[in-house]
Design a protein around this motif. Structure first.
Motif, PDB file in Angstrom:
ATOM      1  N   LEU A  72      33.709   9.217  21.675  1.00 38.09           N
ATOM      2  CA  LEU A  72      34.762   9.401  20.678  1.00 38.09           C
ATOM      3  C   LEU A  72      35.958  10.129  21.277  1.00 38.09           C
ATOM      4  O   LEU A  72      35.807  10.957  22.175  1.00 38.09           O
ATOM      5  CB  LEU A  72      34.216  10.198  19.490  1.00 38.09           C
ATOM      6  N   GLY A  73      37.155   9.812  20.746  1.00 33.59           N
ATOM      7  CA  GLY A  73      38.345  10.449  21.268  1.00 33.59           C
ATOM      8  C   GLY A  73      39.427  10.610  20.225  1.00 33.59           C
ATOM      9  O   GLY A  73      39.411   9.959  19.173  1.00 33.59           O
ATOM     10  N   VAL A  74      40.364  11.476  20.509  1.00 29.86           N
ATOM     11  CA  VAL A  74      41.548  11.672  19.672  1.00 29.86           C
ATOM     12  C   VAL A  74      42.666  10.843  20.294  1.00 29.86           C
ATOM     13  O   VAL A  74      43.454  11.328  21.115  1.00 29.86           O
ATOM     14  CB  VAL A  74      41.923  13.163  19.583  1.00 29.86           C
ATOM     15  N   GLY A  75      42.710   9.594  19.942  1.00 28.66           N
ATOM     16  CA  GLY A  75      43.645   8.656  20.542  1.00 28.66           C
ATOM     17  C   GLY A  75      43.094   8.110  21.851  1.00 28.66           C
ATOM     18  O   GLY A  75      42.317   8.778  22.549  1.00 28.66           O
ATOM     19  N   ALA A  76      43.508   6.878  22.192  1.00 22.76           N
ATOM     20  CA  ALA A  76      43.088   6.292  23.461  1.00 22.76           C
ATOM     21  C   ALA A  76      43.565   7.134  24.642  1.00 22.76           C
ATOM     22  O   ALA A  76      42.912   7.166  25.691  1.00 22.76           O
ATOM     23  CB  ALA A  76      43.611   4.864  23.570  1.00 22.76           C
ATOM     24  N   SER A  77      44.683   7.826  24.483  1.00 28.12           N
ATOM     25  CA  SER A  77      45.201   8.667  25.566  1.00 28.12           C
ATOM     26  C   SER A  77      44.180   9.716  25.982  1.00 28.12           C
ATOM     27  O   SER A  77      43.990   9.987  27.171  1.00 28.12           O
ATOM     28  CB  SER A  77      46.495   9.357  25.133  1.00 28.12           C
ATOM     29  N   ASP A  78      43.511  10.313  25.015  1.00 27.16           N
ATOM     30  CA  ASP A  78      42.480  11.315  25.292  1.00 27.16           C
ATOM     31  C   ASP A  78      41.372  10.701  26.144  1.00 27.16           C
ATOM     32  O   ASP A  78      40.971  11.258  27.177  1.00 27.16           O
ATOM     33  CB  ASP A  78      41.947  11.825  23.953  1.00 27.16           C
ATOM     34  N   LEU A  79      40.882   9.552  25.744  1.00 26.55           N
ATOM     35  CA  LEU A  79      39.799   8.906  26.491  1.00 26.55           C
ATOM     36  C   LEU A  79      40.253   8.479  27.880  1.00 26.55           C
ATOM     37  O   LEU A  79      39.498   8.588  28.852  1.00 26.55           O
ATOM     38  CB  LEU A  79      39.292   7.701  25.703  1.00 26.55           C
ATOM     39  N   LEU A  80      41.480   7.988  27.993  1.00 21.40           N
ATOM     40  CA  LEU A  80      41.979   7.556  29.303  1.00 21.40           C
ATOM     41  C   LEU A  80      42.137   8.732  30.258  1.00 21.40           C
ATOM     42  O   LEU A  80      41.840   8.611  31.452  1.00 21.40           O
ATOM     43  CB  LEU A  80      43.299   6.812  29.132  1.00 21.40           C
ATOM     44  N   HIS A  81      42.601   9.856  29.764  1.00 20.42           N
ATOM     45  CA  HIS A  81      42.713  11.032  30.628  1.00 20.42           C
ATOM     46  C   HIS A  81      41.331  11.498  31.078  1.00 20.42           C
ATOM     47  O   HIS A  81      41.143  11.858  32.254  1.00 20.42           O
ATOM     48  CB  HIS A  81      43.449  12.159  29.906  1.00 20.42           C
ATOM     49  N   ARG A  82      40.373  11.489  30.173  1.00 24.45           N
ATOM     50  CA  ARG A  82      39.009  11.870  30.573  1.00 24.45           C
ATOM     51  C   ARG A  82      38.410  10.857  31.543  1.00 24.45           C
ATOM     52  O   ARG A  82      37.683  11.229  32.475  1.00 24.45           O
ATOM     53  CB  ARG A  82      38.126  12.008  29.338  1.00 24.45           C
ATOM     54  N   LEU A  83      38.723   9.597  31.330  1.00 24.19           N
ATOM     55  CA  LEU A  83      38.217   8.558  32.228  1.00 24.19           C
ATOM     56  C   LEU A  83      38.780   8.744  33.632  1.00 24.19           C
ATOM     57  O   LEU A  83      38.058   8.613  34.629  1.00 24.19           O
ATOM     58  CB  LEU A  83      38.588   7.186  31.673  1.00 24.19           C
ATOM     59  N   ALA A  84      40.065   9.047  33.723  1.00 26.41           N
ATOM     60  CA  ALA A  84      40.669   9.279  35.037  1.00 26.41           C
ATOM     61  C   ALA A  84      40.046  10.493  35.715  1.00 26.41           C
ATOM     62  O   ALA A  84      39.762  10.470  36.924  1.00 26.41           O
ATOM     63  CB  ALA A  84      42.178   9.468  34.889  1.00 26.41           C
ATOM     64  N   ARG A  85      39.815  11.548  34.967  1.00 24.50           N
ATOM     65  CA  ARG A  85      39.190  12.743  35.544  1.00 24.50           C
ATOM     66  C   ARG A  85      37.777  12.455  36.026  1.00 24.50           C
ATOM     67  O   ARG A  85      37.316  13.016  37.021  1.00 24.50           O
ATOM     68  CB  ARG A  85      39.173  13.864  34.509  1.00 24.50           C
TER      69      ARG A  85
END
Length: 333
Positions: free
Chosen positions: A76-89
Motif C-alpha cells: 500500500l502507498g500514499v500515491g504511486a510516487s510513494d511506492l516508486l520512491h520506495r521501489l527505487a530505494r
C-alpha cells in the motif's frame, strides 16, 4: 562530511502550484465527473480519531480478493510516487540502470537520481536489457503519449526482465480509462493509483500487486501507520465502488475523442483513447505561458522530451470549447 546523495530538484507535474489559480485546468488527468460519491463518503466516515491497524490487514485482504492474489502480494502507498520512491530505494544503487519505455514518470526518474542510478530511455523494446538494469518502467498506457504495449509485447518484456534479473514496473494509473492488456507475471510489479479514475487524487490512494518478496520490501521501507485512515478506507472499499466508472468513463472517452478531433485543425495530435492527448504547437512553453495568461493551464511537455508539445485532458464539452478557442487565438493570433 558523509558522502550524502545529491539534492535533486522536484519533478515538474501538472495541476496546482503555490500560486493562486481560479481558471480552467487542463493539465491534470483526472476524471472530470469525480469525485466518486461512494468513496468520498467512505473517506468521510473513516475513523480519523485513532491509529489504524498498522498492518492494514483488512485493506490488503479486500484488494487481494479483488485481484485474485494473496494479501502478502499487496503493498500500500500514499500515491504511486510513494511506492516508486520506495521501489527505487529497494532496487537501485549507484551505477544501476532504470530503463524506461518512453519518458518515465517524473517521480520515478527523480527517485532513480536520488539513488545515483542511470536512467536510459528507449522508444522500443528488444535486444535485451542493458547491463545492470534493475527496473524496466512501462506506462500502460504511457503519459503523456497514451501509447501502450500489446499482450505479446508485455509477455516479451516480462521474459526479458526475468532473464536479466530485473523487475518490469507497469504503471497502470490510466488503465481504467482505456482497454489495455495487463500482465500477471513473477517479474511484474503492477502499480495502481485509482484516485485518477475515481476523481479523488487528493486522497492519494495507491497500491502495488507484486510478488510477496517485492511487496515485503516495499512494506519494509514504509514508516509505521503510513496510510491515513481515509486513504486506507478508500482502498478497502474500492472493489465495491466500480459502478461509478461504468457510468462515467464512456463519457470521458467521448469527450476526449471530440477534443482530439477539434484540435487536429491546430496541429498534430497524438491520442490513443486516454482522457489526455498531446498537441504539437511548435513551442510548448510559449503556448502554455500564453494560455496561462488567459486563465487556462495546460501541461508543457518539455520534461517528457517533447518541447514542441503540450498535453491537455478533457474537462467537459463547455470547458473544452474554451480551450480550443483560446488555442486558436494563441496559435493563429
Amino acid at each position: 562530511m558523509p558522502d550524502l546523495p545529491p539534492l535533486v530538484p522536484r519533478a515538474p507535474h501538472g495541476g496546482p502550484s503555490s500560486d493562486a489559480f481560479t481558471g480552467l485546468d487542463f493539465s491534470v488527468n483526472v476524471n472530470p465527473a469525480g469525485p466518486n460519491p461512494v468513496l468520498l463518503e467512505v473517506v468521510r466516515r473513516a475513523d480519523h480519531a485513532h491509529y489504524p491497524d498498522p498492518t492494514y490487514r483488512d485493506v490488503r485482504r479486500s484488494l487481494a480478493r479483488w485481484h485474485g492474489v494473496s494479501p502478502d502480494q499487496i503493498a500500500l502507498g500514499v500515491g504511486a510516487s510513494d511506492l516508486l520512491h520506495r521501489l527505487a530505494r529497494s532496487c537501485l544503487c549507484a551505477g544501476d540502470v532504470l530503463l524506461s519505455l518512453l519518458a518515465p514518470f517524473g517521480e520515478l526518474a527523480r527517485a532513480a537520481r536520488l539513488q545515483r542510478a542511470e536512467i536510459r530511455v528507449t522508444d522500443r523494446l528488444g535486444g535485451g536489457c542493458p547491463p545492470r538494469t534493475r527496473l524496466l518502467y512501462v506506462g500502460q498506457p504511457h503519459n503523456p503519449t497514451g501509447r501502450h504495449l500489446s499482450q505479446e509485447a508485455l509477455e516479451d518484456a516480462a521474459a526479458t526482465c526475468a532473464r536479466a534479473g530485473a523487475w518490469l514496473v507497469l504503471d497502470l494509473a490510466y488503465a481504467p480509462f482505456v482497454d489495455v492488456p495487463v500482465l500477471r507475471h513473477p517479474a511484474v510489479i503492477a502499480l495502481h493509483s485509482p484516485g485518477k479514475a475515481h476523481g479523488l487524487v487528493g486522497a492519494r490512494p495507491a497500491y502495488a500487486v507484486a510478488s510477496a518478496e517485492v511487496a515485503a520490501r516495499l512494506d519494509n521501507l514504509a514508516p509505521a501507520w503510513h496510510l491515513p485512515a481515509g486513504t486506507a478506507a478508500l482502498l478497502a472499499h474500492l472493489p465495491e465502488a466500480q459502478p461509478f466508472l461504468n457510468g462515467t468513463l464512456e463519457q470521458v472517452r467521448r469527450g476526449a475523442l471530440a477534443l482530439a478531433d477539434a484540435l487536429r485543425a491546430l496541429g498534430q495530435v497524438e491520442h490513443h483513447g486516454t482522457p489526455y492527448l498531446t498537441l504539437e504547437v511548435g513551442d510548448g512553453a510559449r503556448v502554455a505561458g500564453a494560455l496561462l495568461a488567459r486563465g487556462i493551464r495546460v501541461r508543457n511537455c518539455a520534461s517528457y522530451g517533447l518541447p514542441r508539445c503540450i498535453r491537455v485532458s478533457t474537462q467537459g464539452a463547455a470547458a473544452d470549447a474554451r480551450l480550443v478557442s483560446a488555442l486558436q487565438e494563441v496559435i493563429h493570433g
